[in-house]
Design an enzyme around this catalytic site. Sequence first.
Site, PDB file in Angstrom:
ATOM      1  N   HIS A   1       0.649  -1.432   0.007  1.00 16.08           N
ATOM      2  CA  HIS A   1       0.098   0.028   0.140  1.00 16.08           C
ATOM      3  C   HIS A   1       1.002   1.243  -0.043  1.00 16.08           C
ATOM      4  CE1 HIS A   1       0.913   0.919   3.965  1.00 16.08           C
ATOM      5  NE2 HIS A   1       0.941  -0.389   4.432  1.00 16.08           N
ATOM      6  N   GLY A   2       0.412   2.453  -0.445  1.00 17.40           N
ATOM      7  CA  GLY A   2       0.907   3.545  -0.596  1.00 17.40           C
ATOM      8  C   GLY A   2       1.044   4.141   0.978  1.00 17.40           C
TER       9      GLY A   2
ATOM     10  N   THR B   1       2.007   0.295  13.231  1.00 26.61           N
ATOM     11  CA  THR B   1       0.697   0.269  12.661  1.00 26.61           C
ATOM     12  C   THR B   1      -0.227  -1.204  12.896  1.00 26.61           C
ATOM     13  OG1 THR B   1       1.238   1.760  10.719  1.00 26.61           O
ATOM     14  CG2 THR B   1      -0.956   0.920  10.608  1.00 26.61           C
ATOM     15  N   GLY B   2       0.352  -2.273  12.367  1.00 28.51           N
ATOM     16  CA  GLY B   2      -0.250  -3.398  12.410  1.00 28.51           C
ATOM     17  C   GLY B   2      -1.658  -3.431  11.835  1.00 28.51           C
TER      18      GLY B   2
ATOM     19  N   GLU C   1      -1.685  -6.839   7.694  1.00 24.49           N
ATOM     20  CA  GLU C   1      -0.273  -6.711   7.978  1.00 24.49           C
ATOM     21  C   GLU C   1       0.168  -7.520   9.386  1.00 24.49           C
ATOM     22  OE1 GLU C   1       2.766  -6.075   7.872  1.00 24.49           O
ATOM     23  OE2 GLU C   1       3.079  -4.019   7.580  1.00 24.49           O
TER      24      GLU C   1
ATOM     25  N   GLY D   1       3.674  -4.494   3.961  1.00 22.04           N
ATOM     26  CA  GLY D   1       5.152  -4.778   4.096  1.00 22.04           C
ATOM     27  C   GLY D   1       5.451  -6.217   4.523  1.00 22.04           C
ATOM     28  N   ASN D   2       4.891  -6.453   5.759  1.00 19.60           N
ATOM     29  CA  ASN D   2       5.267  -7.701   6.213  1.00 19.60           C
ATOM     30  C   ASN D   2       4.429  -8.941   5.581  1.00 19.60           C
ATOM     31  OD1 ASN D   2       7.616  -7.242   8.312  1.00 19.60           O
ATOM     32  ND2 ASN D   2       5.952  -6.062   8.920  1.00 19.60           N
TER      33      ASN D   2
END
Length: 206
Positions: A10-11, A22-23, A88, A159-160
């Site tokens: 995501h952006g 964030t998670g 995430e 990301g993760n």
Amino acid sequence: MSRTLVLVRHGQSEWNLKNLFTGWRDPGLTEQGHAEAKAAGQRLKAAGLKFDIAYTSALSRAQVTCQHILDQLGQSDLKTIRDQALNERDYGDLSGLNKDDARAKWGEEQVHIWRRSYDVPPPGGESLKDTGARVWPYYLHTVQPHVLRGETVLVAAHGNSLRALIMALDGLTPEQILKQELNTGVPVVYRLNADSTVASKEILEA
């Protein structure tokens, strides 16, 4: 046959900008994040890609990124599956905390271990290994069959959760994947062989 899989982180989100963990929390995209998502769509359009189906997480920053990409491709109404399996990594007690504040509370070394080890979760949260344990089976059972049928599939996620996918697709060790950075809004294009192995991988940088 196409057999194409496109992964997009995501952006930039409002919490990325504020340096917060964030998670599973659900902040929106920043102005830059919206622009990154639209630019990803433009790069995919320039590459001549059109999607047959899209997958995204249960979190709005990934969903909005996915929609921006499809809008740029003139595919606004494409079937899109939303599932928390693609969410995430859950940062547990770190969620919503500024990363500097977390270091002050638990110590820099401990926070570094939580962030960058493969199998040590933060309190109440998930490790990257835990994240992969939900992402990879979802990919194998739900996403991969579409790719192997010759379709072009978009996965807009995080990301993760995407690093967990990339680790399995690329056959990386825990040490290798922990060194991999995945930039926001940059498409990663995989072409798969009929046996599901990777034929090629291309990163569509700006």
